[in-house]
Motif scaffolding. Sequence first.
Motif, PDB file in Angstrom:
ATOM      1  N   PHE A  32       0.832  -1.206   0.000  1.00 49.07           N
ATOM      2  CA  PHE A  32       0.000   0.000   0.000  1.00 49.07           C
ATOM      3  C   PHE A  32       0.863   1.251   0.000  1.00 49.07           C
ATOM      4  O   PHE A  32       0.609   2.193  -0.758  1.00 49.07           O
ATOM      5  N   PHE A  33       1.901   1.279   0.851  1.00 50.86           N
ATOM      6  CA  PHE A  33       2.769   2.454   0.898  1.00 50.86           C
ATOM      7  C   PHE A  33       3.509   2.628  -0.423  1.00 50.86           C
ATOM      8  O   PHE A  33       3.684   3.754  -0.910  1.00 50.86           O
ATOM      9  N   GLY A  34       3.949   1.504  -1.008  1.00 51.70           N
ATOM     10  CA  GLY A  34       4.633   1.605  -2.287  1.00 51.70           C
ATOM     11  C   GLY A  34       3.725   2.121  -3.384  1.00 51.70           C
ATOM     12  O   GLY A  34       4.094   3.024  -4.147  1.00 51.70           O
ATOM     13  N   SER A  35       2.512   1.572  -3.458  1.00 55.67           N
ATOM     14  CA  SER A  35       1.586   1.994  -4.514  1.00 55.67           C
ATOM     15  C   SER A  35       1.089   3.417  -4.302  1.00 55.67           C
ATOM     16  O   SER A  35       0.694   4.085  -5.263  1.00 55.67           O
ATOM     17  N   TYR A 181       8.354   6.362  -8.370  1.00 59.49           N
ATOM     18  CA  TYR A 181       8.146   5.091  -9.066  1.00 59.49           C
ATOM     19  C   TYR A 181       9.179   4.050  -8.636  1.00 59.49           C
ATOM     20  O   TYR A 181       8.873   2.852  -8.569  1.00 59.49           O
ATOM     21  N   ALA A 182      10.395   4.484  -8.347  1.00 56.57           N
ATOM     22  CA  ALA A 182      11.427   3.550  -7.877  1.00 56.57           C
ATOM     23  C   ALA A 182      11.037   2.952  -6.525  1.00 56.57           C
ATOM     24  O   ALA A 182      11.223   1.751  -6.276  1.00 56.57           O
ATOM     25  N   ILE A 183      10.474   3.786  -5.652  1.00 55.44           N
ATOM     26  CA  ILE A 183      10.015   3.293  -4.349  1.00 55.44           C
ATOM     27  C   ILE A 183       8.853   2.318  -4.539  1.00 55.44           C
ATOM     28  O   ILE A 183       8.765   1.293  -3.852  1.00 55.44           O
ATOM     29  N   THR A 184       7.961   2.622  -5.482  1.00 59.88           N
ATOM     30  CA  THR A 184       6.854   1.710  -5.776  1.00 59.88           C
ATOM     31  C   THR A 184       7.376   0.347  -6.215  1.00 59.88           C
ATOM     32  O   THR A 184       6.924  -0.697  -5.735  1.00 59.88           O
ATOM     33  N   ALA A 185       8.345   0.339  -7.130  1.00 58.77           N
ATOM     34  CA  ALA A 185       8.912  -0.925  -7.604  1.00 58.77           C
ATOM     35  C   ALA A 185       9.585  -1.686  -6.468  1.00 58.77           C
ATOM     36  O   ALA A 185       9.449  -2.918  -6.356  1.00 58.77           O
ATOM     37  N   ALA A 186      10.317  -0.968  -5.602  1.00 53.62           N
ATOM     38  CA  ALA A 186      10.971  -1.622  -4.467  1.00 53.62           C
ATOM     39  C   ALA A 186       9.949  -2.211  -3.503  1.00 53.62           C
ATOM     40  O   ALA A 186      10.138  -3.305  -2.950  1.00 53.62           O
TER      41      ALA A 186
END
Length: 451
Positions: A32-35, A181-186
């Motif tokens: 959830f935090f990533g998305s 977006y990098a944080i989302t992928a991670a």
Amino acid sequence: MSRKLRALLPDLSPWRSSADFRLLWVQGLVAFFGSSMALIALPLQIAHLTDSPLAVGAIGAVELVPLIVFGLYGGALADAVDRKRIILLTEVGLGILAVVLLVNALLPHPLLWPLYGVAAGVAALAGLQRPALDSLLARIVPHDQLTAAAALNALRWQVGAIAGPALAGIVVATAGTATAYAITAAGFAASVVMCLRLSPAPPSDTAEKPSLRGIAEGARYAWSKPVLLGTYAIDLAAMFLAFPNAVFPFLAADLGAEWALGLMYAAMPLGACLVGLTSGWASKVRRHGRLVVLGAAGWGLAMAAAGLTDDIWLVLLCIAVAGGGDMLSGLGRSTIWNQTIPEELRGRLAGIEILSYSCGPQLGQVRAGAVASWTGTRGAVWSGGAACVVAVGLLAAVLPKLLSYDSDTDEDAARRRAQREAQDQGLDPGPGPVPAPDRAHAPEQDPAATV
């Protein structure tokens, strides 16, 4: 700590009794935090590329059809395929889409069409995944802990809904969309690792391949159960008639409080979060249909009051109260679904649930905008809330079995309870005969716990 205070705190029994529940809870929070990063960055990037509110609003139109179509198919798939596999593969797909957003953001001139393509892809994968996730809960959590599990899951979402966008806004503003977006992928990479540790959740031996006939069978089952039908209908009515988020910017302007727009969006999950943090009492409730009705009626009343007052702080309070009412109704709906729907239909019914909680808010925002153009913003808010209360009352009168639902005596709940007991004992949890509810062995009810 006093006994009364402890009784208000969230019931952590599902966390203690189920390793899979703990794993899914943490995995869901990380995802959830990533998305949330992409949820904020994607519309902002479209706005920068097009300078068009219509182009930003088109994201919802792009997402709606894939969510409905793949949600229904995902429900049938969840009854025919290992649910762990569905969850794992869709998380991998969501991570790949996050990488696509990252690569596009790093281009000298980012393209517009991949943003819409990813939005549609995310909606499709979410539609495939959500029924598997929802239908898994009744398998991994003991039958008598389903209300507590629903409260803990809702609390996770509320914490994420409050903190996630706030953190995402800071990241996007200070580090840019590519970092978001990098944080989302991670986040999805970490989520995939956790999904790998889930226990297998294979379908029953008699499960059929996904088909339109199977989806229709699930719809017929839902239509034949007044209690289930009532939960769907009341949720749709409440969201369609009294979900005014789309007009919050105009409401803030009418009240001369543009500074409070962010607080308006945060007030609803905050109110729900406060109910979740004091939800220990909900585990004692047996008449969950009344919880659905009272919560939805409270949601409508609070929204009507928000439209009738001209004090911004009272408006924020009313929106928070509405969020608390929605939380109560959601607890009742989730518990009834998990207590009564047989294992062999859980996926397909979870797919139908997607229509209930996704189409309602989407259509509700359209309604709010249309009515606001005719009557003004405040008129759209209070009239929608009042119409919600009337609709909930009429539906409760037309479907009296929803109000009389008792988890101790309901035949479908007794059948599902027997299925779960057979599963725990390593026996065949097939449909079998419907056991007669045994009042002699039903737990004594605290009168104060009857809603």
